[in-house]
Design an enzyme around this catalytic site. Structure first.
Site, PDB file in Angstrom:
ATOM      1  N   GLU A  22     -14.688 -23.375   7.093  1.00  0.00           N
ATOM      2  CA  GLU A  22     -13.952 -23.900   8.160  1.00  0.00           C
ATOM      3  C   GLU A  22     -15.108 -23.383   8.944  1.00  0.00           C
ATOM      4  O   GLU A  22     -15.062 -21.967   9.259  1.00  0.00           O
ATOM      5  CB  GLU A  22     -12.814 -23.515   8.425  1.00  0.00           C
ATOM      6  CG  GLU A  22     -12.087 -24.778   9.128  1.00  0.00           C
ATOM      7  CD  GLU A  22     -10.519 -24.497   9.516  1.00  0.00           C
ATOM      8  OE1 GLU A  22      -9.896 -24.087   9.144  1.00  0.00           O
ATOM      9  OE2 GLU A  22     -10.012 -24.827  10.737  1.00  0.00           O
TER      10      GLU A  22
ATOM     11  N   ARG B 129      -8.592 -13.348  -4.855  1.00  0.00           N
ATOM     12  CA  ARG B 129      -9.426 -13.307  -3.541  1.00  0.00           C
ATOM     13  C   ARG B 129      -9.404 -11.880  -3.204  1.00  0.00           C
ATOM     14  O   ARG B 129      -8.765 -10.565  -3.683  1.00  0.00           O
ATOM     15  CB  ARG B 129      -9.084 -14.129  -1.503  1.00  0.00           C
ATOM     16  CG  ARG B 129      -7.278 -13.373  -1.541  1.00  0.00           C
ATOM     17  CD  ARG B 129      -6.970 -13.843  -0.508  1.00  0.00           C
ATOM     18  NE  ARG B 129      -7.245 -15.180   0.176  1.00  0.00           N
ATOM     19  CZ  ARG B 129      -7.476 -15.993   0.857  1.00  0.00           C
ATOM     20  NH1 ARG B 129      -8.537 -14.301   2.128  1.00  0.00           N
ATOM     21  NH2 ARG B 129      -7.248 -16.822   1.754  1.00  0.00           N
TER      22      ARG B 129
ATOM     23  N   LYS C 133      -9.438 -14.962   8.736  1.00  0.00           N
ATOM     24  CA  LYS C 133     -10.589 -15.247   9.661  1.00  0.00           C
ATOM     25  C   LYS C 133      -9.302 -14.836  11.235  1.00  0.00           C
ATOM     26  O   LYS C 133      -9.238 -14.382  12.675  1.00  0.00           O
ATOM     27  CB  LYS C 133     -11.035 -16.359   9.544  1.00  0.00           C
ATOM     28  CG  LYS C 133     -12.993 -16.539   9.308  1.00  0.00           C
ATOM     29  CD  LYS C 133     -12.666 -17.485   9.085  1.00  0.00           C
ATOM     30  CE  LYS C 133     -12.017 -18.069   8.066  1.00  0.00           C
ATOM     31  NZ  LYS C 133     -13.265 -19.958   7.869  1.00  0.00           N
TER      32      LYS C 133
HETATM   33  P1  ATP Z   1      -9.517 -17.111   6.256  1.00  0.00           P
HETATM   34  O1  ATP Z   1      -8.110 -16.834   5.478  1.00  0.00           O
HETATM   35  O2  ATP Z   1     -10.115 -15.721   5.932  1.00  0.00           O
HETATM   36  O3  ATP Z   1      -9.736 -17.517   7.547  1.00  0.00           O
HETATM   37  P2  ATP Z   1     -10.154 -19.000   4.002  1.00  0.00           P
HETATM   38  O4  ATP Z   1      -9.478 -19.886   2.991  1.00  0.00           O
HETATM   39  O5  ATP Z   1      -9.476 -19.724   4.942  1.00  0.00           O
HETATM   40  O6  ATP Z   1      -9.972 -17.742   4.878  1.00  0.00           O
HETATM   41  P3  ATP Z   1     -12.525 -20.609   4.105  1.00  0.00           P
HETATM   42  O7  ATP Z   1     -13.390 -20.830   5.349  1.00  0.00           O
HETATM   43  O8  ATP Z   1     -11.493 -21.882   4.269  1.00  0.00           O
HETATM   44  O9  ATP Z   1     -11.426 -19.272   4.937  1.00  0.00           O
HETATM   45  O10 ATP Z   1     -12.947 -20.153   3.213  1.00  0.00           O
HETATM   46  C1  ATP Z   1     -14.237 -20.569   2.575  1.00  0.00           C
HETATM   47  C2  ATP Z   1     -14.489 -20.176   1.307  1.00  0.00           C
HETATM   48  O11 ATP Z   1     -14.204 -18.731   1.047  1.00  0.00           O
HETATM   49  C3  ATP Z   1     -13.487 -20.437   0.285  1.00  0.00           C
HETATM   50  O12 ATP Z   1     -13.697 -21.500  -0.855  1.00  0.00           O
HETATM   51  C4  ATP Z   1     -12.304 -19.455  -0.036  1.00  0.00           C
HETATM   52  O13 ATP Z   1     -11.509 -19.974  -0.808  1.00  0.00           O
HETATM   53  C5  ATP Z   1     -13.151 -18.549   0.174  1.00  0.00           C
HETATM   54  N1  ATP Z   1     -12.921 -17.307   0.283  1.00  0.00           N
HETATM   55  C6  ATP Z   1     -11.472 -17.155   1.527  1.00  0.00           C
HETATM   56  N2  ATP Z   1     -11.591 -15.399   2.067  1.00  0.00           N
HETATM   57  C7  ATP Z   1     -11.588 -15.247   0.438  1.00  0.00           C
HETATM   58  C8  ATP Z   1     -11.560 -13.835   0.140  1.00  0.00           C
HETATM   59  N3  ATP Z   1     -11.148 -12.668   0.942  1.00  0.00           N
HETATM   60  N4  ATP Z   1     -11.746 -13.870  -1.133  1.00  0.00           N
HETATM   61  C9  ATP Z   1     -12.288 -14.786  -1.957  1.00  0.00           C
HETATM   62  N5  ATP Z   1     -12.866 -15.651  -1.459  1.00  0.00           N
HETATM   63  C10 ATP Z   1     -12.417 -15.969  -0.317  1.00  0.00           C
HETATM   64 MG    MG Z   2      -8.744 -21.936   6.285  1.00  0.00          MG
END
Ligand code: ATP
Ligand code: MG
Length: 565
Positions: A39, A264, A274
């Site tokens: 995102e 994760r 983020k």
């Molecule tokens: P954040 O909580 O940091 O905003 P998010 O999952 O909301 O992370 P996205 O932009 O939706 O962030 O993530 C893109 C991809 O990266 C998704 O498939 C998510 O599962 C993966 N991802 C995000 N954080 C991690 C992590 N700590 N370890 C492994 N994969 C991750």
């Molecule tokens: Mg997200």
């Protein structure tokens, strides 16, 4: 440079077991199509790197494809700045989506049509409860939810209201579109989840074309389906959402990818989400998303981590189903492991004190040949100027030195790297009694740093010539947090309470070899005996700035051995 030659594969894990089985049974005709779906609401962090290495790595290993898809359904939090940074970061890590760049917002038209299809099938309805009321009706883990009084609106009324929602006739929050599933489902996510909400906001790509925006769960599965993804890999917290993922696609009669969840990445002494990282930026705890202390890809790049070291780290930690916490020291181990092989060596003094060689002729300059990298015979050598007055490291001298101290002390002899043996003859102190200068004599018979009479010295120290040295600013970094898990709030604290006040130490007056005076930002090297450094974009032609990427000493092996005990 071979740093973008991504040979690494993801190795064998529970996901490749699933893929192998699918390939055997022909579930997806042997195709493997993955995607990385960020995102664009912030910069990527090391957790995303794990997901990138996994998704692009699987595509590579199985000769399949991996799409880059921006999951841009929340106009309020998203921005092109983030889109651009994400693309730059994925490329820098060494991965390429070729022509497979997608945006969920490209599917807004289709998503709308599918929603109409659901309404027509009696599987979705417009609800006019407030957000608060919807929450109250949802029930709890123990108690079932209650049906909304609007749940049995006729299909015609739903179609009419939904179209008018799209046309902007209602204000934010007046209505939502919900799936009609089961308010008593043991899986709370299945209790008539919201599919669309009204948001009169400008979208960074679709502008003001839409005032209703689809929700993540609804958008994600349809985007995967439209792109004919085979294995939709996501993190563990989406395990309960899989039922909805499957429900939407089955109800629509659409092609269905397989959602697979993995743990994760969490790392000690840092925060990963983020949402939290943005607070560090906005509240000024760091200088920006690319502050070298941040666990962001741009921060790590600025700090001097190489793409290969991050990929190797991701390979080392592997992919598992169970949540875990990875030691920051393992990341540093991966960084050192790579930089040790690839970094040219230089001499740089980060805590300078003058050393005057009393018997060396005033005005004389010699040049000594220094190996660029003992780990890499191809790296060659360079000439380093030497003169009567040098800078050496303050802690390479000790006034009351113990027996086992093999560096300088009055009366003791050391080797100046690649130059001469010197013996300390005395110190000069200021009025406050602090040592401001060291004096020594050199042995002309030890040119190049070797003695012909078999005399040995135990210590070798680095130096730069005062008249030739370039003044540089050096920035030393430590963990951003003092607590191993800053997110642990059992003691009632929040993560910001544990920010390390000493995570950045600026040394404005360091001295480096003349060769380091004209390097480009991003240039990585080792300061002998001190650590790995990387030239910062803040460097000017007058004054280079170096970030310390990592110290030389490795704590990881020690930790690993302790864990084995
Ligand atoms: P954040 O909580 O940091 O905003 P998010 O999952 O909301 O992370 P996205 O932009 O939706 O962030 O993530 C893109 C991809 O990266 C998704 O498939 C998510 O599962 C993966 N991802 C995000 N954080 C991690 C992590 N700590 N370890 C492994 N994969 C991750
Ligand atoms: Mg997200």
């Amino acid at each position: 440079m071979s740093e973008n030659n991504t040979e690494s594969s993801v190795g064998k894990n529970f996901i490749t077991t699933i893929i192998d089985k699918d390939n055997e049974t022909g579930k997806y005709e042997g195709r493997v199509a993955t995607r990385f779906p960020p995102e664009p609401n912030g910069y990527l962090h090391i957790g995303h790197a794990k997901s990138i290495c996994l998704n692009f790595g699987l595509a590579k290993d199985y000769k399949g494809t991996c799409n880059l898809r921006f999951d841009d359904t929340n106009p309020v939090k998203e921005d092109v700045e983030y889109v651009d940074s994400i693309m730059a970061d994925v490329r820098w890590l060494g991965f390429d989506w070729d022509d497979r760049l997608h945006y969920s917002s490209d599917y807004f038209g289709k998503l709308y049509e599918y929603a109409v299809q659901l309404i027509k099938a009696g599987k979705a309805y417009v609800d006019s409860l407030s957000a608060e009321e919807i929450r109250e009706h949802r029930g709890t883990l123990k108690e079932p939810g209650k049906n909304s009084p609007y749940r049995d609106r006729s299909i015609e009324e739903n179609l009419d209201l939904f179209e008018r929602m799209k046309n902007g006739e209602f204000e934010d929050g007046e209505h939502v579109l919900r799936a009609k599933i089961d308010m008593a489902s043991p899986n709370v996510i299945m209790r008539d989840p919201t599919l669309y909400r009204i948001r009169k906001a400008h979208h960074h790509r679709t502008g003001d074309a839409w005032c209703i925006y689809p929700m993540y769960d609804y958008t994600h599965c349809i985007s995967d389906s439209l792109e004919r993804i085979t294995h939709s890999i996501c993190t563990l917290e989406f395990e309960n959402n899989r039922e909805l993922y499957d429900w939407v696609l089955e109800t629509l009669g659409a092609y269905r990818p397989q959602q697979i969840e993995f743990a994760r990445l969490n790392m000690t002494y840092t925060v990963m989400s983020k949402r939290r990282l943005i607070q560090l930026v906005e509240d000024g705890y760091v200088s920006g998303w690319d502050d070298p202390r941040m666990p962001t890809i741009s921060g790590m790049r600025r700090r001097g981590y190489s793409p290969a070291s991050i990929r190797n780290f991701c390979e080392r930690i592997g992919v598992a189903k169970a949540a875990n916490m990875v030691d920051f020291a393992l990341l540093e181990f991966s960084v050192r492991d790579d930089l040790n092989r690839t970094s040219p060596r230089f001499m740089g003094v980060v805590d300078p004190i003058k050393l005057v060689i009393e018997n060396y002729p005033e005005g004389q300059v010699e040049e000594f040949e220094c190996q660029n990298n003992p780990e890499d015979p191809e790296a060659g050598s360079r000439m380093v100027p030497f003169s009567r007055t040098l800078y050496i490291e303050r802690d390479d001298f000790m006034e009351d030195a113990p027996k086992k101290y093999f560096r300088l002390s009055v009366g003791r002899e050391v080797r100046l790297r690649a130059a001469y043996y010197v013996t300390c003859t005395g110190v000069v102190k200021n009025d406050a009694g602090e040592i401001v200068e060291l004096r020594c004599t050199y042995d002309p018979e030890t040119r190049g740093g070797w003695s012909n009479d078999g005399r040995k010295v135990k210590g070798t120290i680095h130096w730069v010539s005062v008249d030739h040295a370039v003044e540089a600013e050096v920035r030393l970094y430590d963990h951003l947090f003092t607590k191993e898990n800053p997110m642990d709030n059992k003691d009632g604290s929040e993560f910001k309470d544990h920010i390390n006040p000493d995570s950045l130490e600026v040394r404005p007056r360091c001295y480096v070899e003349p060769a380091l005076g004209k390097v480009e930002p991003g240039f990585r090297c080792q300061f002998e005996r001190i650590g790995y450094f990387c030239a910062d974009p803040d460097s000017t032609p007058e004054k280079p700035v170096f970030n310390r990427t990592a110290t030389l000493r490795d704590t990881w092996k020690k930790i690993e051995n302790n864990q084995k005990k």
